[in-house]
Design a protein around this motif. Structure first.
Motif, PDB file in Angstrom:
ATOM      1  N   THR A   1       0.837  -1.203   0.000  1.00 47.34           N
ATOM      2  CA  THR A   1       0.000   0.000   0.000  1.00 47.34           C
ATOM      3  C   THR A   1       0.868   1.248   0.000  1.00 47.34           C
ATOM      4  OG1 THR A   1      -1.727  -1.193   1.185  1.00 47.34           O
ATOM      5  CG2 THR A   1      -1.824   1.204   1.247  1.00 47.34           C
ATOM      6  N   LEU A   2       1.921   1.246   0.780  1.00 43.29           N
ATOM      7  CA  LEU A   2       2.843   2.383   0.814  1.00 43.29           C
ATOM      8  C   LEU A   2       3.480   2.602  -0.552  1.00 43.29           C
ATOM      9  CD1 LEU A   2       4.203   4.551   2.572  1.00 43.29           C
ATOM     10  CD2 LEU A   2       6.002   2.890   3.019  1.00 43.29           C
ATOM     11  N   ALA A   3       3.864   1.529  -1.217  1.00 35.29           N
ATOM     12  CA  ALA A   3       4.470   1.643  -2.544  1.00 35.29           C
ATOM     13  C   ALA A   3       3.474   2.194  -3.563  1.00 35.29           C
ATOM     14  CB  ALA A   3       4.992   0.284  -2.999  1.00 35.29           C
ATOM     15  N   ILE A   4       2.222   1.771  -3.454  1.00 38.45           N
ATOM     16  CA  ILE A   4       1.189   2.251  -4.386  1.00 38.45           C
ATOM     17  C   ILE A   4       0.981   3.752  -4.233  1.00 38.45           C
ATOM     18  CG2 ILE A   4      -1.300   2.183  -4.845  1.00 38.45           C
ATOM     19  CD1 ILE A   4      -1.162  -0.839  -4.364  1.00 38.45           C
ATOM     20  N   TYR A   5       0.977   4.239  -2.987  1.00 45.55           N
ATOM     21  CA  TYR A   5       0.750   5.667  -2.771  1.00 45.55           C
ATOM     22  C   TYR A   5       2.028   6.508  -2.906  1.00 45.55           C
ATOM     23  CZ  TYR A   5      -4.029   4.787  -1.419  1.00 45.55           C
ATOM     24  OH  TYR A   5      -5.357   4.433  -1.436  1.00 45.55           O
ATOM     25  N   ALA A   6       3.189   5.885  -2.885  1.00 45.62           N
ATOM     26  CA  ALA A   6       4.438   6.625  -3.070  1.00 45.62           C
ATOM     27  C   ALA A   6       4.733   6.864  -4.553  1.00 45.62           C
ATOM     28  CB  ALA A   6       5.601   5.873  -2.427  1.00 45.62           C
ATOM     29  N   LEU A   7       4.229   6.008  -5.410  1.00 49.69           N
ATOM     30  CA  LEU A   7       4.495   6.141  -6.845  1.00 49.69           C
ATOM     31  C   LEU A   7       4.017   7.478  -7.422  1.00 49.69           C
ATOM     32  CD1 LEU A   7       5.667   4.814  -9.358  1.00 49.69           C
ATOM     33  CD2 LEU A   7       3.429   3.780  -9.747  1.00 49.69           C
ATOM     34  N   PRO A   8       2.809   7.974  -7.090  1.00 43.06           N
ATOM     35  CA  PRO A   8       2.422   9.296  -7.607  1.00 43.06           C
ATOM     36  C   PRO A   8       3.363  10.416  -7.161  1.00 43.06           C
ATOM     37  CG  PRO A   8       0.495   8.161  -6.793  1.00 43.06           C
ATOM     38  CD  PRO A   8       1.676   7.324  -6.409  1.00 43.06           C
ATOM     39  N   LEU A   9       3.874  10.336  -5.941  1.00 41.63           N
ATOM     40  CA  LEU A   9       4.827  11.354  -5.490  1.00 41.63           C
ATOM     41  C   LEU A   9       6.109  11.316  -6.306  1.00 41.63           C
ATOM     42  CD1 LEU A   9       4.458  11.193  -1.616  1.00 41.63           C
ATOM     43  CD2 LEU A   9       3.703  12.994  -3.163  1.00 41.63           C
ATOM     44  N   VAL A  10       6.585  10.121  -6.588  1.00 41.41           N
ATOM     45  CA  VAL A  10       7.805   9.978  -7.394  1.00 41.41           C
ATOM     46  C   VAL A  10       7.560  10.510  -8.801  1.00 41.41           C
ATOM     47  CG1 VAL A  10       9.371   8.280  -8.417  1.00 41.41           C
ATOM     48  CG2 VAL A  10       8.677   8.046  -6.035  1.00 41.41           C
TER      49      VAL A  10
ATOM     50  N   LEU B   1      -3.278  11.185 -10.402  1.00 41.71           N
ATOM     51  CA  LEU B   1      -2.392  10.094  -9.994  1.00 41.71           C
ATOM     52  C   LEU B   1      -2.806   9.470  -8.670  1.00 41.71           C
ATOM     53  CD1 LEU B   1       1.040  11.583 -11.067  1.00 41.71           C
ATOM     54  CD2 LEU B   1      -0.185   9.691 -12.130  1.00 41.71           C
ATOM     55  N   PHE B   2      -3.210  10.293  -7.700  1.00 38.22           N
ATOM     56  CA  PHE B   2      -3.628   9.729  -6.422  1.00 38.22           C
ATOM     57  C   PHE B   2      -4.989   9.041  -6.526  1.00 38.22           C
ATOM     58  CE2 PHE B   2      -0.282  12.391  -4.609  1.00 38.22           C
ATOM     59  CZ  PHE B   2       0.311  11.461  -3.781  1.00 38.22           C
ATOM     60  N   SER B   3      -5.860   9.510  -7.413  1.00 42.61           N
ATOM     61  CA  SER B   3      -7.120   8.808  -7.659  1.00 42.61           C
ATOM     62  C   SER B   3      -6.852   7.437  -8.254  1.00 42.61           C
ATOM     63  CB  SER B   3      -8.005   9.602  -8.608  1.00 42.61           C
ATOM     64  OG  SER B   3      -8.355  10.826  -8.052  1.00 42.61           O
ATOM     65  N   MET B   4      -5.904   7.373  -9.192  1.00 35.07           N
ATOM     66  CA  MET B   4      -5.530   6.104  -9.781  1.00 35.07           C
ATOM     67  C   MET B   4      -4.959   5.169  -8.722  1.00 35.07           C
ATOM     68  SD  MET B   4      -2.330   5.017 -12.125  1.00 35.07           S
ATOM     69  CE  MET B   4      -1.396   5.684 -10.801  1.00 35.07           C
ATOM     70  N   ALA B   5      -4.094   5.692  -7.854  1.00 40.40           N
ATOM     71  CA  ALA B   5      -3.499   4.869  -6.797  1.00 40.40           C
ATOM     72  C   ALA B   5      -4.583   4.364  -5.839  1.00 40.40           C
ATOM     73  CB  ALA B   5      -2.450   5.667  -6.035  1.00 40.40           C
ATOM     74  N   PHE B   6      -5.530   5.237  -5.495  1.00 39.87           N
ATOM     75  CA  PHE B   6      -6.622   4.828  -4.609  1.00 39.87           C
ATOM     76  C   PHE B   6      -7.456   3.717  -5.241  1.00 39.87           C
ATOM     77  CE2 PHE B   6     -11.120   5.262  -3.464  1.00 39.87           C
ATOM     78  CZ  PHE B   6     -11.046   4.946  -2.117  1.00 39.87           C
ATOM     79  N   LEU B   7      -7.824   3.892  -6.520  1.00 42.57           N
ATOM     80  CA  LEU B   7      -8.638   2.880  -7.195  1.00 42.57           C
ATOM     81  C   LEU B   7      -7.899   1.556  -7.334  1.00 42.57           C
ATOM     82  CD1 LEU B   7     -10.335   5.040  -9.964  1.00 42.57           C
ATOM     83  CD2 LEU B   7     -11.408   4.026  -7.949  1.00 42.57           C
ATOM     84  N   ILE B   8      -6.621   1.601  -7.656  1.00 43.71           N
ATOM     85  CA  ILE B   8      -5.847   0.369  -7.772  1.00 43.71           C
ATOM     86  C   ILE B   8      -5.730  -0.322  -6.418  1.00 43.71           C
ATOM     87  CG2 ILE B   8      -3.511  -0.519  -8.202  1.00 43.71           C
ATOM     88  CD1 ILE B   8      -3.445   1.275 -10.665  1.00 43.71           C
ATOM     89  N   ASN B   9      -5.522   0.443  -5.369  1.00 46.09           N
ATOM     90  CA  ASN B   9      -5.456  -0.151  -4.034  1.00 46.09           C
ATOM     91  C   ASN B   9      -6.807  -0.739  -3.640  1.00 46.09           C
ATOM     92  OD1 ASN B   9      -4.036  -0.783  -1.633  1.00 46.09           O
ATOM     93  ND2 ASN B   9      -5.056   0.921  -0.617  1.00 46.09           N
ATOM     94  N   LEU B  10      -7.884  -0.056  -3.995  1.00 43.22           N
ATOM     95  CA  LEU B  10      -9.217  -0.562  -3.713  1.00 43.22           C
ATOM     96  C   LEU B  10      -9.464  -1.878  -4.450  1.00 43.22           C
ATOM     97  CD1 LEU B  10     -11.884   0.282  -2.237  1.00 43.22           C
ATOM     98  CD2 LEU B  10     -12.617   1.176  -4.443  1.00 43.22           C
ATOM     99  N   VAL B  11      -9.094  -1.930  -5.714  1.00 41.40           N
ATOM    100  CA  VAL B  11      -9.243  -3.158  -6.498  1.00 41.40           C
ATOM    101  C   VAL B  11      -8.381  -4.267  -5.905  1.00 41.40           C
ATOM    102  CG1 VAL B  11      -8.684  -4.195  -8.740  1.00 41.40           C
ATOM    103  CG2 VAL B  11      -9.929  -2.041  -8.636  1.00 41.40           C
TER     104      VAL B  11
ATOM    105  N   ALA C   1      -7.797   4.400 -18.724  1.00 44.07           N
ATOM    106  CA  ALA C   1      -8.628   5.586 -18.488  1.00 44.07           C
ATOM    107  C   ALA C   1      -7.770   6.766 -18.052  1.00 44.07           C
ATOM    108  CB  ALA C   1      -9.699   5.274 -17.439  1.00 44.07           C
ATOM    109  N   LEU C   2      -6.811   6.523 -17.165  1.00 41.26           N
ATOM    110  CA  LEU C   2      -5.899   7.592 -16.741  1.00 41.26           C
ATOM    111  C   LEU C   2      -5.118   8.137 -17.924  1.00 41.26           C
ATOM    112  CD1 LEU C   2      -4.292   9.147 -14.417  1.00 41.26           C
ATOM    113  CD2 LEU C   2      -2.630   7.338 -14.739  1.00 41.26           C
ATOM    114  N   ALA C   3      -4.597   7.253 -18.763  1.00 48.65           N
ATOM    115  CA  ALA C   3      -3.814   7.692 -19.921  1.00 48.65           C
ATOM    116  C   ALA C   3      -4.669   8.529 -20.879  1.00 48.65           C
ATOM    117  CB  ALA C   3      -3.220   6.489 -20.644  1.00 48.65           C
ATOM    118  N   LEU C   4      -5.900   8.100 -21.129  1.00 48.34           N
ATOM    119  CA  LEU C   4      -6.766   8.858 -22.033  1.00 48.34           C
ATOM    120  C   LEU C   4      -7.123  10.228 -21.469  1.00 48.34           C
ATOM    121  CD1 LEU C   4      -9.147   6.075 -23.356  1.00 48.34           C
ATOM    122  CD2 LEU C   4      -7.393   7.310 -24.636  1.00 48.34           C
TER     123      LEU C   4
END
Length: 95
Positions: free
Chosen positions: A7-16, A45-55, A75-78
């Protein structure tokens, strides 16, 4: 890797990822992001991280999990491309 570390890695990626244009803004005149650009990118980016973590936590089947995550990334890319250059011609399109 524990669940907490994942979870930490998922939410750290948008910051990076947001550090890349920040460094470009600081070191070069070619990158010209405003505060609103960073805000919109951060929200996306954080919405994407939240959705991926939720999934990742709610969906049990591995194949469904991968399929939904791929859909989220597409969807994020588009949305990102539309905001940047306007491939669909919406009022939110970039230059």
């Amino acid at each position: 890797m524990t669940q907490k570390q994942k979870t930490l890695a998922i939410y750290a990626l948008p910051l990076v990822l947001l550090c890349i244009p920040l460094l470009g803004n600081i070191l070069s005149d070619e990158v010209n992001w405003s505060a609103s650009d960073f805000l919109i990118a951060g929200i996306l980016l954080f919405s994407m991280a939240f959705l991926i973590n939720l999934v990742r936590t709610r969906i049990k089947t591995q194949s469904r999990r991968i399929l939904i995550c791929i859909f989220i990334l597409i969807a994020l890319a588009l949305i990102w491309i539309e905001l940047a250059v306007g491939i669909f011609g919406t009022p939110f399109a970039g230059n």
